[in-house]
Structure formats: structure tokens, C-alpha cells
Design an enzyme around this catalytic site. Structure first.
Site, PDB file in Angstrom:
ATOM      1  N   HIS A  80      65.825  28.390  -0.754  1.00 60.57           N
ATOM      2  CA  HIS A  80      66.175  27.025  -0.356  1.00 60.57           C
ATOM      3  C   HIS A  80      65.196  26.011  -0.944  1.00 60.57           C
ATOM      4  O   HIS A  80      64.092  26.383  -1.362  1.00 60.57           O
ATOM      5  CB  HIS A  80      66.163  26.881   1.175  1.00 60.57           C
ATOM      6  CG  HIS A  80      67.399  27.445   1.823  1.00 60.57           C
ATOM      7  ND1 HIS A  80      67.527  28.789   2.105  1.00 60.57           N
ATOM      8  CD2 HIS A  80      68.550  26.852   2.222  1.00 60.57           C
ATOM      9  CE1 HIS A  80      68.719  28.988   2.664  1.00 60.57           C
ATOM     10  NE2 HIS A  80      69.350  27.844   2.745  1.00 60.57           N
ATOM     11  N   HIS A  81      65.591  24.734  -0.886  1.00 64.08           N
ATOM     12  CA  HIS A  81      64.721  23.619  -1.280  1.00 64.08           C
ATOM     13  C   HIS A  81      63.450  23.624  -0.412  1.00 64.08           C
ATOM     14  O   HIS A  81      63.452  24.174   0.700  1.00 64.08           O
ATOM     15  CB  HIS A  81      65.479  22.292  -1.128  1.00 64.08           C
ATOM     16  CG  HIS A  81      65.952  22.051   0.269  1.00 64.08           C
ATOM     17  ND1 HIS A  81      65.177  21.430   1.211  1.00 64.08           N
ATOM     18  CD2 HIS A  81      67.101  22.401   0.902  1.00 64.08           C
ATOM     19  CE1 HIS A  81      65.826  21.385   2.359  1.00 64.08           C
ATOM     20  NE2 HIS A  81      67.004  21.978   2.200  1.00 64.08           N
TER      21      HIS A  81
ATOM     22  N   LYS B 232      62.925  22.420   3.583  1.00 69.27           N
ATOM     23  CA  LYS B 232      63.531  23.121   4.718  1.00 69.27           C
ATOM     24  C   LYS B 232      62.462  23.479   5.746  1.00 69.27           C
ATOM     25  O   LYS B 232      61.385  23.962   5.376  1.00 69.27           O
ATOM     26  CB  LYS B 232      64.246  24.386   4.208  1.00 69.27           C
ATOM     27  CG  LYS B 232      65.028  25.105   5.286  1.00 69.27           C
ATOM     28  CD  LYS B 232      65.963  26.142   4.704  1.00 69.27           C
ATOM     29  CE  LYS B 232      66.678  26.910   5.790  1.00 69.27           C
ATOM     30  NZ  LYS B 232      67.488  26.057   6.663  1.00 69.27           N
TER      31      LYS B 232
HETATM   32  P1  NAP Z   1      67.059  16.127   6.317  1.00 69.51           P
HETATM   33  O1  NAP Z   1      67.450  15.567   4.992  1.00 69.51           O
HETATM   34  O2  NAP Z   1      65.614  16.246   6.662  1.00 69.51           O
HETATM   35  O3  NAP Z   1      67.818  15.275   7.434  1.00 69.51           O
HETATM   36  C1  NAP Z   1      67.545  15.349   8.805  1.00 69.51           C
HETATM   37  C2  NAP Z   1      67.782  13.972   9.369  1.00 69.51           C
HETATM   38  O4  NAP Z   1      67.684  14.035  10.785  1.00 69.51           O
HETATM   39  C3  NAP Z   1      66.750  12.930   8.884  1.00 69.51           C
HETATM   40  O5  NAP Z   1      67.427  11.769   8.441  1.00 69.51           O
HETATM   41  C4  NAP Z   1      65.949  12.658  10.146  1.00 69.51           C
HETATM   42  O6  NAP Z   1      65.445  11.340  10.156  1.00 69.51           O
HETATM   43  C5  NAP Z   1      67.020  12.861  11.191  1.00 69.51           C
HETATM   44  N1  NAP Z   1      66.469  13.014  12.529  1.00 69.51           N
HETATM   45  C6  NAP Z   1      65.365  13.687  12.935  1.00 69.51           C
HETATM   46  N2  NAP Z   1      65.197  13.544  14.257  1.00 69.51           N
HETATM   47  C7  NAP Z   1      66.219  12.766  14.690  1.00 69.51           C
HETATM   48  C8  NAP Z   1      66.581  12.225  15.964  1.00 69.51           C
HETATM   49  N3  NAP Z   1      65.846  12.454  17.049  1.00 69.51           N
HETATM   50  N4  NAP Z   1      67.698  11.475  16.040  1.00 69.51           N
HETATM   51  C9  NAP Z   1      68.444  11.217  14.954  1.00 69.51           C
HETATM   52  N5  NAP Z   1      68.140  11.664  13.704  1.00 69.51           N
HETATM   53  C10 NAP Z   1      67.036  12.431  13.597  1.00 69.51           C
HETATM   54  O7  NAP Z   1      67.670  17.593   6.507  1.00 69.51           O
HETATM   55  P2  NAP Z   1      69.036  18.187   5.891  1.00 69.51           P
HETATM   56  O8  NAP Z   1      68.748  18.886   4.631  1.00 69.51           O
HETATM   57  O9  NAP Z   1      70.091  17.139   5.931  1.00 69.51           O
HETATM   58  O10 NAP Z   1      69.361  19.315   6.975  1.00 69.51           O
HETATM   59  C11 NAP Z   1      69.598  18.990   8.332  1.00 69.51           C
HETATM   60  C12 NAP Z   1      69.791  20.283   9.106  1.00 69.51           C
HETATM   61  O11 NAP Z   1      70.974  20.944   8.620  1.00 69.51           O
HETATM   62  C13 NAP Z   1      68.662  21.314   8.936  1.00 69.51           C
HETATM   63  O12 NAP Z   1      68.475  22.002  10.146  1.00 69.51           O
HETATM   64  C14 NAP Z   1      69.186  22.252   7.860  1.00 69.51           C
HETATM   65  O13 NAP Z   1      68.620  23.538   7.930  1.00 69.51           O
HETATM   66  C15 NAP Z   1      70.641  22.273   8.227  1.00 69.51           C
HETATM   67  N6  NAP Z   1      71.561  22.643   7.150  1.00 69.51           N
HETATM   68  C16 NAP Z   1      72.676  23.298   7.561  1.00 69.51           C
HETATM   69  C17 NAP Z   1      73.637  23.641   6.643  1.00 69.51           C
HETATM   70  C18 NAP Z   1      74.870  24.342   7.136  1.00 69.51           C
HETATM   71  O14 NAP Z   1      75.739  24.661   6.308  1.00 69.51           O
HETATM   72  N7  NAP Z   1      74.988  24.587   8.429  1.00 69.51           N
HETATM   73  C19 NAP Z   1      73.462  23.320   5.286  1.00 69.51           C
HETATM   74  C20 NAP Z   1      72.326  22.633   4.907  1.00 69.51           C
HETATM   75  C21 NAP Z   1      71.374  22.271   5.862  1.00 69.51           C
HETATM   76  P3  NAP Z   1      63.974  11.036   9.505  1.00 69.51           P
HETATM   77  O15 NAP Z   1      64.121  11.310   8.050  1.00 69.51           O
HETATM   78  O16 NAP Z   1      63.701   9.624   9.828  1.00 69.51           O
HETATM   79  O17 NAP Z   1      63.037  11.999  10.169  1.00 69.51           O
END
Ligand code: NAP
Length: 266
Positions: A155-156, A159
Site C-alpha cells: 500500500h501507499h 496508510k
Molecule cells: P485519507 O486520505 O487520510 O482520508 C481520511 C480523511 O478522514 C481525511 O480527510 C481526514 O481529515 C478525515 N477525518 C479524520 N478524522 C475525521 C473526523 N473525526 N471527522 C471527519 N473526517 C475525519 O485516507 P484514505 O486513503 O481516503 O482512506 C480512508 C480509509 O479508507 C482508511 O481507513 C483506508 O484504509 C480505507 N480504505 C478502504 C478501502 C476499501 O476499499 N474499503 C480502500 C482504500 C482505503 P484530515 O485530513 O483533516 O485529518
């Protein structure tokens, strides 16, 4: 039929941005609000990169659910926030579709019980990519015939959780087909700690984190004179959105928690 009203948590994130696009462009879905950790009281169009001025931004999930009544919450945040959001959504009768990974077994059990008690649908899917689900299913099939397997997930480097939710789910599915087995040489010793990866019932799981990667996994089986490798690669985050869409459409018909996209695909 009335559109499915959707709230998205984590709209500025890598997955959240794609989910916003998907919800806005899917017939039958209506994005009504987002849960961000800043920008409270603004409209989505006030945030750089977004144009929708009809979508309200909240930082407080209780306030959001008291003022808006979504049918579904799509959570794409962090493990701590995702867990709280899922619990709160169930309390308010909002159906969660959770892509956030990193929940513990105890947390999953608790959420499962809560959904069953309240008879509210909930889907937690560590991987929304259909190809990844097939990779897990094929691995489960292969596990009947191969006793030895190692999982390498890549992964990137932003994560937060390791191993990935997909790797854990794959290990669980493989474990359902085999007796726990200690793999490798019985006398093996790591000269650098962690060299053999994490151990799940004797299966080794290796987590690679590098910039440039998105989400990839290779499941490698070995037997006398042969190996079998099953690999899936997500090259962009839109690869996950067809799965998110299916989950939103399905969760409103469920009254229990389903863990894993494979359990809702025909
Ligand atoms: P990301 O780019 O770090 O995005 C997470 C977002 O959540 C950020 O914008 C963050 O804001 C926000 N956040 C954190 N705390 C919050 C709160 N209390 N209320 C509202 N927003 C909040 O991460 P990502 O790559 O999009 O991944 C997100 C999640 O999905 C991870 O757990 C990842 O492992 C998972 N994922 C799942 C799949 C799947 O197929 N199921 C695929 C890819 C990723 P800030 O930046 O301001 O902190």
C-alpha cells in the site's frame, strides 16, 4: 422511488473525494451532508475542489444526524473515528457503509451485536474493489489444496493500519479452510526482528508501504514443486467506487451487519 440520502464522512480524503463524486453522479443517490473534521457550518462548495452548494458540512456527527436524516453514512476516515461514527450511526438508525479499515475483532463483534439488536443494516468492507474480493475468494478456494501460504500486501505510505484489512480478511477466509499450521522451518530464527512478517494461525503476512503504490495484494501458495500466485492491483481509487455503490444499494435492505463485500455479491 425516493433517492437514497447519503452522508459521507472524510470528504477531503483520497477515498472520500471519489465517494463524493460517485454519490453526486449516481442516479438514485442524493448527497445531503458531509462529516469533516473542520469547516463546520460551511457548504461543501466552500471547500476547495468541490462545487456542490446544497451539501452541508458538519464536524459533529450528533448535530449532523439531528439536523439531517440520511439513510446511509459512508465512512472513509480513520479507525478511531470510523468506529465512533459507525456506532453513532447505528444509534440514530442510519445505515453505515464502512470502508475505513483497522477495526479490532472486539469492535467488529460489538458493532455486529448492536446492528442485530437494533435490526439495522450495516456493511463493513475492508476492500470495495470487486477484483480484490475475487482474489480473496480464489485464495479461499486454493487453500483447500495448498497448506502453505504467505500474504504480501502493498500500500501507499500514508496508510495507518498494518496489516491491511484486506490481508486480515484474506487470512480469515483461508483459515476457514485449513487447520492452523506453523509454516517454514521449525527451527527458523529471525536475525532481524519482523523478517518473517506477522503470524496469523501460522500464515505469514508481509506489509509493504511505499509512495507510488495504491492498494495491491499477492497471495502466494506453495507445495512440492509448484507455487500458485493470486494477485490484485488497484491503480486508482475509483476502482473502489462500484463496490461502494453496491453496498449503499444493499445496506438499506439489510437488518444485520455484513462484513466483507463478498457476502453481498451473487
Ligand atoms: P485519507 O486520505 O487520510 O482520508 C481520511 C480523511 O478522514 C481525511 O480527510 C481526514 O481529515 C478525515 N477525518 C479524520 N478524522 C475525521 C473526523 N473525526 N471527522 C471527519 N473526517 C475525519 O485516507 P484514505 O486513503 O481516503 O482512506 C480512508 C480509509 O479508507 C482508511 O481507513 C483506508 O484504509 C480505507 N480504505 C478502504 C478501502 C476499501 O476499499 N474499503 C480502500 C482504500 C482505503 P484530515 O485530513 O483533516 O485529518
Amino acid at each position: 422511488m425516493a433517492p437514497i440520502k447519503v452522508t459521507i464522512a472524510g470528504p477531503r480524503g483520497r477515498m472520500g473525494k471519489e465517494a463524493v463524486k460517485m454519490a453526486e453522479n449516481t442516479e438514485g443517490f442524493k448527497l445531503i451532508s458531509v462529516l469533516d473534521n473542520k469547516n463546520n457550518g460551511k457548504k461543501l462548495s466552500d471547500i476547495e475542489g468541490f462545487v456542490n452548494s446544497e451539501v452541508s458540512v458538519y464536524t459533529d456527527i450528533n448535530e449532523c444526524f439531528e439536523e439531517e436524516t440520511p439513510d446511509v453514512l459512508i465512512d472513509l476516515t480513520t479507525p478511531e473515528t470510523g468506529y465512533i461514527h459507525t456506532k453513532t450511526a447505528l444509534e440514530y438508525g442510519v445505515r453505515p457503509v464502512v470502508g475505513t479499515t483497522g477495526f479490532s475483532t472486539e469492535q467488529l463483534e460489538e458493532l455486529k451485536m448492536m446492528a442485530a439488536e437494533k435490526k439495522i443494516g450495516c456493511i463493513i468492507a475492508p476492500n470495495f474493489a470487486i477484483g480484490a474480493v475475487l482474489m480473496m475468494k480464489f485464495s479461499q478456494m486454493a487453500a483447500k489444496y495448498f497448506d502453505d501460504v504467505e500474504i504480501i500486501e502493498l500500500h501507499h505510505d500514508q496508510k495507518l493500519d498494518a496489516p491491511s484489512g484486506t490481508a486480515v480478511k484474506t487470512a480469515e477466509m483461508i483459515a476457514s479452510q485449513r487447520e492452523p499450521k506453523t509454516q517454514g522451518h521449525p527451527g527458523e530464527k529471525e536475525t532481524i526482528r519482523g523478517a518473517r512478517g506477522a503470524d496469523y494461525e501460522g500464515m505469514h503476512i508481509h506489509s509493504v508501504r511505499l509512495p507510488g503504490l495504491i492498494a495491491h495484494q499477492q497471495v502466494m501458495f506453495g507445495a512440492d514443486g509448484q507455487t500458485l500466485t493470486i494477485r490484485h492491483d488497484s491503480y486508482n481509487r475509483s476502482s473502489f467506487m462500484s463496490g461502494v455503490k453496491v453496498c449503499v444499494e444493499t445496506v438499506i435492505k439489510l437488518d444485520t451487519l455484513v462484513y466483507g463485500l463478498e457476502n453481498i455479491l451473487d
